[in-house]
Scaffold this motif. Structure first.
Motif, PDB file in Angstrom:
ATOM      1  N   PRO A 168       0.831  -1.204   0.000  1.00  0.00           N
ATOM      2  CA  PRO A 168       0.000   0.000   0.000  1.00  0.00           C
ATOM      3  C   PRO A 168       0.864   1.252   0.000  1.00  0.00           C
ATOM      4  O   PRO A 168       1.996   1.234   0.496  1.00  0.00           O
ATOM      5  CB  PRO A 168      -0.797  -0.120   1.305  1.00  0.00           C
ATOM      6  N   PRO A 169       0.358   2.365  -0.549  1.00  0.00           N
ATOM      7  CA  PRO A 169       1.126   3.617  -0.503  1.00  0.00           C
ATOM      8  C   PRO A 169       1.208   4.133   0.923  1.00  0.00           C
ATOM      9  O   PRO A 169       0.398   3.782   1.780  1.00  0.00           O
ATOM     10  CB  PRO A 169       0.315   4.563  -1.399  1.00  0.00           C
ATOM     11  N   ASP A 170       2.203   4.983   1.158  1.00  0.00           N
ATOM     12  CA  ASP A 170       2.392   5.563   2.490  1.00  0.00           C
ATOM     13  C   ASP A 170       2.440   7.084   2.352  1.00  0.00           C
ATOM     14  O   ASP A 170       3.518   7.672   2.203  1.00  0.00           O
ATOM     15  CB  ASP A 170       3.690   5.031   3.101  1.00  0.00           C
ATOM     16  N   PRO A 171       1.252   7.743   2.399  1.00  0.00           N
ATOM     17  CA  PRO A 171       1.221   9.202   2.215  1.00  0.00           C
ATOM     18  C   PRO A 171       2.020   9.968   3.265  1.00  0.00           C
ATOM     19  O   PRO A 171       2.378  11.130   3.042  1.00  0.00           O
ATOM     20  CB  PRO A 171      -0.279   9.533   2.327  1.00  0.00           C
ATOM     21  N   SER A 172       2.288   9.318   4.386  1.00  0.00           N
ATOM     22  CA  SER A 172       3.038  10.002   5.435  1.00  0.00           C
ATOM     23  C   SER A 172       4.545   9.886   5.244  1.00  0.00           C
ATOM     24  O   SER A 172       5.312  10.429   6.039  1.00  0.00           O
ATOM     25  CB  SER A 172       2.658   9.429   6.802  1.00  0.00           C
ATOM     26  N   ARG A 173       4.966   9.184   4.205  1.00  0.00           N
ATOM     27  CA  ARG A 173       6.395   8.992   3.951  1.00  0.00           C
ATOM     28  C   ARG A 173       7.067  10.351   3.781  1.00  0.00           C
ATOM     29  O   ARG A 173       6.655  11.160   2.943  1.00  0.00           O
ATOM     30  CB  ARG A 173       6.599   8.147   2.688  1.00  0.00           C
ATOM     31  N   PRO A 174       8.102  10.664   4.553  1.00  0.00           N
ATOM     32  CA  PRO A 174       8.738  11.996   4.460  1.00  0.00           C
ATOM     33  C   PRO A 174       9.446  12.192   3.128  1.00  0.00           C
ATOM     34  O   PRO A 174       9.908  11.236   2.497  1.00  0.00           O
ATOM     35  CB  PRO A 174       9.739  11.983   5.622  1.00  0.00           C
ATOM     36  N   THR A 175       9.497  13.428   2.690  1.00  0.00           N
ATOM     37  CA  THR A 175      10.172  13.771   1.435  1.00  0.00           C
ATOM     38  C   THR A 175      11.321  14.729   1.708  1.00  0.00           C
ATOM     39  O   THR A 175      11.493  15.222   2.818  1.00  0.00           O
ATOM     40  CB  THR A 175       9.187  14.430   0.457  1.00  0.00           C
ATOM     41  N   ASP A 176      12.077  14.991   0.660  1.00  0.00           N
ATOM     42  CA  ASP A 176      13.228  15.883   0.781  1.00  0.00           C
ATOM     43  C   ASP A 176      13.256  16.804  -0.439  1.00  0.00           C
ATOM     44  O   ASP A 176      14.058  16.613  -1.352  1.00  0.00           O
ATOM     45  CB  ASP A 176      14.513  15.058   0.875  1.00  0.00           C
ATOM     46  N   PRO A 177      12.368  17.800  -0.497  1.00  0.00           N
ATOM     47  CA  PRO A 177      12.316  18.690  -1.667  1.00  0.00           C
ATOM     48  C   PRO A 177      13.621  19.447  -1.898  1.00  0.00           C
ATOM     49  O   PRO A 177      14.007  19.689  -3.038  1.00  0.00           O
ATOM     50  CB  PRO A 177      11.154  19.648  -1.343  1.00  0.00           C
ATOM     51  N   GLY A 178      14.321  19.808  -0.814  1.00  0.00           N
ATOM     52  CA  GLY A 178      15.593  20.505  -0.984  1.00  0.00           C
ATOM     53  C   GLY A 178      16.615  19.648  -1.698  1.00  0.00           C
ATOM     54  O   GLY A 178      17.337  20.114  -2.588  1.00  0.00           O
ATOM     55  N   GLY A 179      16.687  18.370  -1.320  1.00  0.00           N
ATOM     56  CA  GLY A 179      17.607  17.454  -1.987  1.00  0.00           C
ATOM     57  C   GLY A 179      17.248  17.259  -3.445  1.00  0.00           C
ATOM     58  O   GLY A 179      18.129  17.173  -4.313  1.00  0.00           O
ATOM     59  N   ALA A 180      15.933  17.194  -3.740  1.00  0.00           N
ATOM     60  CA  ALA A 180      15.494  17.022  -5.124  1.00  0.00           C
ATOM     61  C   ALA A 180      15.924  18.203  -5.987  1.00  0.00           C
ATOM     62  O   ALA A 180      16.395  18.041  -7.121  1.00  0.00           O
ATOM     63  CB  ALA A 180      13.978  16.861  -5.170  1.00  0.00           C
ATOM     64  N   VAL A 181      15.786  19.410  -5.432  1.00  0.00           N
ATOM     65  CA  VAL A 181      16.178  20.619  -6.174  1.00  0.00           C
ATOM     66  C   VAL A 181      17.683  20.641  -6.415  1.00  0.00           C
ATOM     67  O   VAL A 181      18.144  20.938  -7.529  1.00  0.00           O
ATOM     68  CB  VAL A 181      15.737  21.878  -5.412  1.00  0.00           C
ATOM     69  N   LEU A 182      18.462  20.316  -5.386  1.00  0.00           N
ATOM     70  CA  LEU A 182      19.928  20.344  -5.542  1.00  0.00           C
ATOM     71  C   LEU A 182      20.406  19.315  -6.559  1.00  0.00           C
ATOM     72  O   LEU A 182      21.264  19.612  -7.399  1.00  0.00           O
ATOM     73  CB  LEU A 182      20.592  20.085  -4.193  1.00  0.00           C
ATOM     74  N   SER A 183      19.891  18.084  -6.494  1.00  0.00           N
ATOM     75  CA  SER A 183      20.335  17.044  -7.429  1.00  0.00           C
ATOM     76  C   SER A 183      19.976  17.409  -8.863  1.00  0.00           C
ATOM     77  O   SER A 183      20.788  17.250  -9.781  1.00  0.00           O
ATOM     78  CB  SER A 183      19.723  15.694  -7.053  1.00  0.00           C
ATOM     79  N   ALA A 184      18.749  17.923  -9.067  1.00  0.00           N
ATOM     80  CA  ALA A 184      18.325  18.295 -10.416  1.00  0.00           C
ATOM     81  C   ALA A 184      19.134  19.474 -10.938  1.00  0.00           C
ATOM     82  O   ALA A 184      19.596  19.475 -12.085  1.00  0.00           O
ATOM     83  CB  ALA A 184      16.834  18.642 -10.416  1.00  0.00           C
ATOM     84  N   LEU A 185      19.348  20.475 -10.095  1.00  0.00           N
ATOM     85  CA  LEU A 185      20.101  21.664 -10.510  1.00  0.00           C
ATOM     86  C   LEU A 185      21.538  21.305 -10.865  1.00  0.00           C
ATOM     87  O   LEU A 185      22.084  21.793 -11.865  1.00  0.00           O
ATOM     88  CB  LEU A 185      20.081  22.701  -9.388  1.00  0.00           C
ATOM     89  N   GLY A 186      22.161  20.447 -10.074  1.00  0.00           N
ATOM     90  CA  GLY A 186      23.534  20.050 -10.353  1.00  0.00           C
ATOM     91  C   GLY A 186      23.671  19.359 -11.698  1.00  0.00           C
ATOM     92  O   GLY A 186      24.581  19.660 -12.485  1.00  0.00           O
ATOM     93  N   LEU A 187      22.760  18.427 -11.993  1.00  0.00           N
ATOM     94  CA  LEU A 187      22.811  17.713 -13.265  1.00  0.00           C
ATOM     95  C   LEU A 187      22.559  18.655 -14.438  1.00  0.00           C
ATOM     96  O   LEU A 187      23.237  18.579 -15.471  1.00  0.00           O
ATOM     97  CB  LEU A 187      21.779  16.583 -13.268  1.00  0.00           C
ATOM     98  N   VAL A 188      21.580  19.538 -14.290  1.00  0.00           N
ATOM     99  CA  VAL A 188      21.255  20.474 -15.379  1.00  0.00           C
ATOM    100  C   VAL A 188      22.437  21.392 -15.675  1.00  0.00           C
ATOM    101  O   VAL A 188      22.796  21.609 -16.844  1.00  0.00           O
ATOM    102  CB  VAL A 188      20.012  21.300 -15.011  1.00  0.00           C
ATOM    103  N   LEU A 189      23.067  21.926 -14.647  1.00  0.00           N
ATOM    104  CA  LEU A 189      24.210  22.820 -14.856  1.00  0.00           C
ATOM    105  C   LEU A 189      25.363  22.093 -15.537  1.00  0.00           C
ATOM    106  O   LEU A 189      25.987  22.626 -16.465  1.00  0.00           O
ATOM    107  CB  LEU A 189      24.671  23.397 -13.518  1.00  0.00           C
ATOM    108  N   PHE A 190      25.646  20.876 -15.092  1.00  0.00           N
ATOM    109  CA  PHE A 190      26.793  20.147 -15.639  1.00  0.00           C
ATOM    110  C   PHE A 190      26.599  19.833 -17.120  1.00  0.00           C
ATOM    111  O   PHE A 190      27.485  20.069 -17.948  1.00  0.00           O
ATOM    112  CB  PHE A 190      27.019  18.863 -14.849  1.00  0.00           C
TER     113      PHE A 190
END
Length: 467
Positions: free
Chosen positions: A198-220
């Protein structure tokens, strides 16, 4: 329920689930390569350039790579099947928008952005569900083999199918074809796929990490694309991208020590076999997509071939990849995965050398066939072992993360293939014939040598999962 019968076949329920999984990987890989044979058609119709089409292709692959990790984490919150369905919907909207695009900007929005986001949402659940449904190691390896083989076939047949549709109808019809296949996958997955957890809607996320990883790849990757415009801009973007990625990894460690949710567990990077396996995946897809773009652009721009003629040339790659993919299970019973990956890189590099030698020595179109066949054969034989090495290195609790990371690395390789080899080729178009083509293919060969070194250092036996 036993996962395999005495005849070695999956139960009907699992066989049916594999069909939409394999088709999903097929169409996403197809989308990454089919535009290569439409370069002239799209350029003329949308009043753009070869560099403009290359930009659209690379952005699509880069969006996939940048969002694949967050896409893997999203599946835990909303459920694997729901994520798959949502990704298919976004992808279909992007494909139809691309088919109607009046200019390059809307094509980038539909194909590069929306299709890229859709792919990042639908591919991680494919690999996670495969891991959850196929619990026995042998059957899981076989399932991964079928899915990854269809991915390779999709990338290899993209130029052929795309070229045929473009020549007979229009390049726009190729996007309608993608939307139709996605609709078929949506219908089949609704009927045949079930999520065991079953899905777990309470599962914590890390939006800051998502932004940093995406930004790093895009810049490179953006730095690589800027290579033919300004060397200092290229260097600055690549350094900035590397710095952001270093910041991302440092923040992951700090958050873990503080007990906060992270985008990626640093545990994923403590397994040498998994790390080297992902490096081989990146190299494989860079070689496949780099070869596809370089040869397609060279045939159309330098030799004046149309879409279908260019696609037919790639039949050799498709034949080689299909042949080795179909024999992959037999190879796996006789040889270790490390051996198969090593052999695959050796054969693929030999194929690049053969391709360069014959094409530079002869003006005949048939000079492309032997090298492309050998390249396809080498790649087809090692795509599956690399996936097995990475995906099976961790338990179920980390499958969401390793699936996203693995697919991100593979798509990063695809993006780099279009960016590195494509930039070298585009920068040299219009200069001395054959020089830019040679340099671009040499870059592909160097990548193969790097992959070979990584495969050589793969452990001969699986490592225990880190704790």
């Amino acid at each position: 329920m036993a996962e395999q019968t005495r005849a070695g076949r999956f139960p009907a329920e699992l066989r049916r689930a594999l069909i939409p999984f394999a088709l999903a990987q097929f169409i996403c890989s197809f989308a990454g390569s089919n535009m290569n044979v439409m370069i002239n058609d799209i350029s003329e119709d949308l009043d753009t350039t070869v560099a403009g089409v290359q930009l659209a292709i690379t952005i699509f692959l880069l969006v996939m790579a940048a969002l694949m990790i967050p896409g893997g984490k999203l599946t835990d919150r909303i459920g694997r099947k729901r994520s798959l369905s949502a990704g298919l919907l976004v992808y279909a909207v992007g494909a139809l928008l691309s088919a109607a695009a009046p200019g390059l900007g809307l094509l980038i929005l539909g194909n590069s952005i929306l299709e890229g986001i859709g792919t990042a949402m639908l591919i991680p659940p494919v690999y996670i569900l495969t891991t959850l449904l196929f619990t026995e190691m042998t059957s899981r390896a076989k399932a991964f083999g079928l899915i990854s083989a269809l991915g390779g076939v999709g990338a290899a047949t993209g130029p052929l199918i795309g070229g045929f549709i473009t020549t007979v109808i229009s390049w726009r019809a190729a996007f309608v074809f993608q939307a139709a296949v996605v609709l078929l996958i949506a219908v089949l997955s609704r009927r045949w796929v079930h999520d065991p957890l079953p899905p777990d809607p309470s599962r914590p996320t890390d939006p800051g990490g998502a932004v940093l990883s995406a930004l790093g790849l895009v810049l490179f990757v953006s730095g690589i694309l800027a290579a033919d415009d300004n060397g200092w801009v290229m260097l600055g973007l690549m350094v900035a991208g590397a710095a952001v990625l270093a910041w991302f990894f440092a923040s992951m460690r700090a958050k873990e020590r503080a007990g906060r949710p992270v985008l990626l567990s640093t545990t994923l990077f403590r397994n040498r076999m998994s790390n080297l396996g992902m490096l081989t995946q990146c190299a494989q897809w860079l070689m496949l997509m780099g070869t596809s773009f370089v040869v397609s652009a060279y045939l159309q721009v330098e030799r004046g071939y149309n879409a279908i003629e260019t696609g037919v040339v790639f039949t050799a790659t498709t034949a080689g990849l299909l042949l080795s993919s179909l024999a992959a299970e037999r190879f796996a019973r006789r040889r270790a995965q490390r051996t198969l990956i090593l052999a695959g890189f050796l054969v693929t590099v030999a194929g690049v050398v053969l391709l360069l030698s014959l094409v530079l020595a002869s003006e005949s179109v048939w000079a492309f066939a032997p090298g492309l066949f050998v390249i396809g054969f080498g790649l087809g034989g090692m795509l599956t072992p690399s996936v097995n090495v990475v995906q099976s290195a961790f338990g179920e609790d980390l499958q969401g993360e390793i699936s996203g990371l693995s697919r991100s690395v593979s798509n990063l390789g695809s993006a780099l293939g279009g960016a590195v080899a494509g930039t070298i080729l585009v920068a040299g178009i219009g200069t001395q014939p054959g020089t830019a083509y040679t340099l671009a293919m040499l870059a592909v060969a160097v990548t193969g040598a790097i992959g070979l070194v990584a495969a050589w250092f793969l452990p001969r036996a699986p490592e225990p999962a880190p704790v």
